[in-house]
Motif scaffolding. Structure first.
Motif, PDB file in Angstrom:
ATOM      1  N   PHE A  79       0.794  -1.228   0.000  1.00 44.40           N
ATOM      2  CA  PHE A  79       0.000   0.000   0.000  1.00 44.40           C
ATOM      3  C   PHE A  79       0.835   1.291   0.000  1.00 44.40           C
ATOM      4  O   PHE A  79       0.653   2.160  -0.862  1.00 44.40           O
ATOM      5  N   LEU A  80       1.738   1.428   0.950  1.00 42.54           N
ATOM      6  CA  LEU A  80       2.378   2.726   1.182  1.00 42.54           C
ATOM      7  C   LEU A  80       3.314   3.206   0.074  1.00 42.54           C
ATOM      8  O   LEU A  80       3.259   4.390  -0.292  1.00 42.54           O
ATOM      9  N   PRO A  81       4.200   2.382  -0.485  1.00 42.34           N
ATOM     10  CA  PRO A  81       5.064   2.895  -1.566  1.00 42.34           C
ATOM     11  C   PRO A  81       4.272   3.449  -2.744  1.00 42.34           C
ATOM     12  O   PRO A  81       4.617   4.510  -3.294  1.00 42.34           O
ATOM     13  N   GLN A  82       3.205   2.743  -3.134  1.00 41.62           N
ATOM     14  CA  GLN A  82       2.382   3.238  -4.242  1.00 41.62           C
ATOM     15  C   GLN A  82       1.676   4.528  -3.860  1.00 41.62           C
ATOM     16  O   GLN A  82       1.566   5.462  -4.665  1.00 41.62           O
ATOM     17  N   LEU A  83       1.223   4.616  -2.596  1.00 45.29           N
ATOM     18  CA  LEU A  83       0.522   5.802  -2.142  1.00 45.29           C
ATOM     19  C   LEU A  83       1.434   7.029  -2.146  1.00 45.29           C
ATOM     20  O   LEU A  83       1.079   8.073  -2.712  1.00 45.29           O
ATOM     21  N   VAL A  84       2.610   6.926  -1.529  1.00 43.15           N
ATOM     22  CA  VAL A  84       3.489   8.092  -1.428  1.00 43.15           C
ATOM     23  C   VAL A  84       4.036   8.488  -2.800  1.00 43.15           C
ATOM     24  O   VAL A  84       4.263   9.674  -3.071  1.00 43.15           O
ATOM     25  N   THR A  85       4.225   7.507  -3.684  1.00 48.05           N
ATOM     26  CA  THR A  85       4.670   7.824  -5.038  1.00 48.05           C
ATOM     27  C   THR A  85       3.604   8.610  -5.796  1.00 48.05           C
ATOM     28  O   THR A  85       3.902   9.585  -6.493  1.00 48.05           O
ATOM     29  N   SER A  86       2.345   8.197  -5.643  1.00 52.20           N
ATOM     30  CA  SER A  86       1.257   8.893  -6.327  1.00 52.20           C
ATOM     31  C   SER A  86       1.071  10.303  -5.768  1.00 52.20           C
ATOM     32  O   SER A  86       0.669  11.211  -6.490  1.00 52.20           O
ATOM     33  N   ILE A  87       1.363  10.489  -4.486  1.00 53.57           N
ATOM     34  CA  ILE A  87       1.272  11.826  -3.890  1.00 53.57           C
ATOM     35  C   ILE A  87       2.362  12.728  -4.462  1.00 53.57           C
ATOM     36  O   ILE A  87       2.112  13.876  -4.831  1.00 53.57           O
ATOM     37  N   LEU A  88       3.576  12.183  -4.571  1.00 51.22           N
ATOM     38  CA  LEU A  88       4.707  12.976  -5.048  1.00 51.22           C
ATOM     39  C   LEU A  88       4.546  13.338  -6.518  1.00 51.22           C
ATOM     40  O   LEU A  88       4.881  14.457  -6.932  1.00 51.22           O
ATOM     41  N   THR A  89       4.026  12.401  -7.308  1.00 52.52           N
ATOM     42  CA  THR A  89       3.893  12.627  -8.751  1.00 52.52           C
ATOM     43  C   THR A  89       2.535  13.213  -9.134  1.00 52.52           C
ATOM     44  O   THR A  89       2.316  13.548 -10.306  1.00 52.52           O
ATOM     45  N   ASN A  90       1.617  13.288  -8.144  1.00 53.35           N
ATOM     46  CA  ASN A  90       0.254  13.758  -8.404  1.00 53.35           C
ATOM     47  C   ASN A  90      -0.406  12.943  -9.510  1.00 53.35           C
ATOM     48  O   ASN A  90      -1.091  13.463 -10.392  1.00 53.35           O
ATOM     49  N   ASN A  91      -0.191  11.633  -9.453  1.00 55.80           N
ATOM     50  CA  ASN A  91      -0.711  10.723 -10.468  1.00 55.80           C
ATOM     51  C   ASN A  91      -1.353   9.529  -9.767  1.00 55.80           C
ATOM     52  O   ASN A  91      -0.668   8.730  -9.128  1.00 55.80           O
ATOM     53  N   ARG A  92      -2.668   9.402  -9.886  1.00 50.11           N
ATOM     54  CA  ARG A  92      -3.395   8.339  -9.207  1.00 50.11           C
ATOM     55  C   ARG A  92      -3.682   7.145 -10.118  1.00 50.11           C
ATOM     56  O   ARG A  92      -4.511   6.296  -9.798  1.00 50.11           O
ATOM     57  N   SER A  93      -3.005   7.056 -11.243  1.00 49.17           N
ATOM     58  CA  SER A  93      -3.223   5.925 -12.150  1.00 49.17           C
ATOM     59  C   SER A  93      -2.408   4.721 -11.700  1.00 49.17           C
ATOM     60  O   SER A  93      -1.362   4.850 -11.063  1.00 49.17           O
ATOM     61  N   ILE A  94      -2.918   3.540 -12.036  1.00 50.04           N
ATOM     62  CA  ILE A  94      -2.232   2.289 -11.727  1.00 50.04           C
ATOM     63  C   ILE A  94      -2.606   1.287 -12.807  1.00 50.04           C
ATOM     64  O   ILE A  94      -3.744   1.261 -13.284  1.00 50.04           O
TER      65      ILE A  94
END
Length: 315
Positions: A79-94
Motif C-alpha cells: 500500500f504505502l510505496p504506491q501511495l506516497v509515489t502517487s502523492i509525489l507525482t500527483n498521479n493516481r493511475s495504476i
C-alpha cells in the motif's frame, strides 16, 4: 469503456480515487507516509529478527507471533510505496496488473493477520485451560503444519478469487477506493459477477466468521479458567496477555468487516470507507510491534540482549 477480450485488461490503466488533499499538503503527507513506512519496516524487522535469532523464543506462541510482522510488512509494502509515489507525482493511475498485485497482497495481509491471531488465541487456550496437555497438543510438527496450512490456504484462496476477476472483461477504469481490493475491482467488470460475489461472501464467512467464533469460544474458556484459578499472579498475567491479544483481534475484525460490507451498500459514506480502509493497513503494522514488544517481557529481554550483542565496542 468496453473491453471484450479479458486479455486486453492487462494493458489498461486504472485510476484510483483521489486523495483530495488540500493545496500545499502534498509534501507533508508524503513525508509522513514515508516515515510511517520506514517505521513499520524497522519495528517489524526487529520483532522478526529477535524471535528468529533467540532460541529461547522458539516456542509455539512466539513462532506463531513471528508471522505477524511478515504479514504487516507485506500489507504496508503493498500500500504505502504506491501511495506516497502517487502523492509525489500527483498521479493516481495504476496498471491493471499492478492493481491486481496490490489487491492480492493487501487481502493476503488482512486475512493472514486474522487467522494467525486466531491460531495464537488457540495456543493461549491450550496453555491456560489444558496446561498438562500443552506439550502433547502443540508439538513442533503440529505447529509447523498449522503455519504452513494457514499460508497455503491464504495464498490459494486469493489466487482463485483474483483469477475470477481476470477472466472477465472491464467496462470501467475508476477504482472507488484509494487502493485496489477485490470489491472495488469487481465493480469494474462488464459481465455478471454473481460467482465473484458468492466467492466473496464465502470469504467473509470462512475467514472472518470462523475466526470470530473460535476467538469467542477460546476466550470464554480462558476467562472461566482465570476466574476459577486461586493464583492471583497467574490469573493477572493470563488476563493481561489475552486482553492485549483480544483488543488487536477485535480492532482488525471490526475494521475489516466495515471495509468489506461498505462496498456492498452504496449509502455508506466513501470517506468512512476510506478512513476505515486506511486504518486497517496503517495502524496494526505500527502498533503490533509496540504492543507485543512492550507487553511481552520475554520479547523485551531478548531485544535488549540482541542490542547489546550488536552494539559496537567502545574504544
Amino acid at each position: 469503456m468496453n473491453t471484450s477480450d479479458p486479455l486486453g485488461n492487462w494493458a489498461i490503466q486504472l485510476t484510483l480515487q483521489s486523495l483530495d488533499l488540500p493545496p500545499g499538503q502534498e509534501y507533508p503527507v508524503f513525508v509522513v507516509g514515508t516515515l510511517t513506512y520506514i517505521t513499520i519496516l524497522l519495528c517489524n524487522t526487529l520483532v522478526f529478527a529477535t524471535i528468529v535469532f533467540t532460541k529461547s523464543l522458539h516456542t509455539p506462541m512466539f513462532l506463531l507471533l513471528l508471522n505477524l510482522p511478515l504479514m504487516d510488512m507485506i500489507g504496508a509494502t503493498a500500500f504505502l510505496p504506491q501511495l506516497v509515489t502517487s502523492i509525489l507525482t500527483n498521479n493516481r493511475s495504476i496498471s491493471f496488473p499492478g492493481c491486481l498485485i496490490q489487491a492480492f497482497f493487501i487481502h493476503l495481509y488482512g486475512t493472514g493477520n486474522l487467522v494467525f491471531l486466531t491460531a495464537m488465541a488457540y495456543d493461549r487456550y491450550v496453555a491456560i485451560c489444558l496446561p498438562l496437555r500443552y506439550n502433547s497438543i502443540m508439538t513442533p510438527n503440529t505447529l509447523m503444519r498449522l503455519i504452513i496450512s494457514i499460508w497455503f490456504a491464504d495464498i490459494l484462496f486469493f489466487t482463485v478469487l483474483f483469477s475470477l476477476v481476470t477472466r472477465n472483461s472491464i467496462c470501467r477504469t475508476k477504482i472507488v477506493d484509494i487502493y485496489c481490493n477485490n470489491p472495488s475491482m469487481t465493480k469494474l467488470l462488464c459481465e455478471d459477477t454473481k460467482v465473484n460475489n458468492y466467492f466473496g461472501l464465502a470469504f467473509i464467512v470462512i475467514f472472518q466468521g470462523a475466526p470470530l467464533v473460535i476467538i469467542m469460544y477460546t476466550y470464554i474458556q480462558i476467562l472461566l479458567t482465570c476466574v476459577m484459578t486461586k493464583q492471583a499472579d497467574a490469573r493477572g498475567k493470563a488476563l493481561q496477555t489475552c486482553g492485549t491479544h483480544l483488543v488487536v483481534f477485535l480492532f482488525f475484525e471490526f475494521n475489516a468487516a466495515i471495509t468489506l460490507i461498505s462496498h456492498r451498500f452504496e449509502s455508506v459514506s466513501p470517506y468512512l470507507r476510506r478512513a476505515v480502509g486506511v486504518s486497517i493497513i496503517i495502524f496494526p503494522p505500527v502498533l503490533n510491534p509496540l504492543i507485543y514488544g512492550l507487553k511481552t517481557k520475554e520479547l523485551q529481554k531478548s531485544m535488549i540482549k540482541m542490542f547489546k550483542r550488536v552494539r559496537l565496542p567502545r574504544k
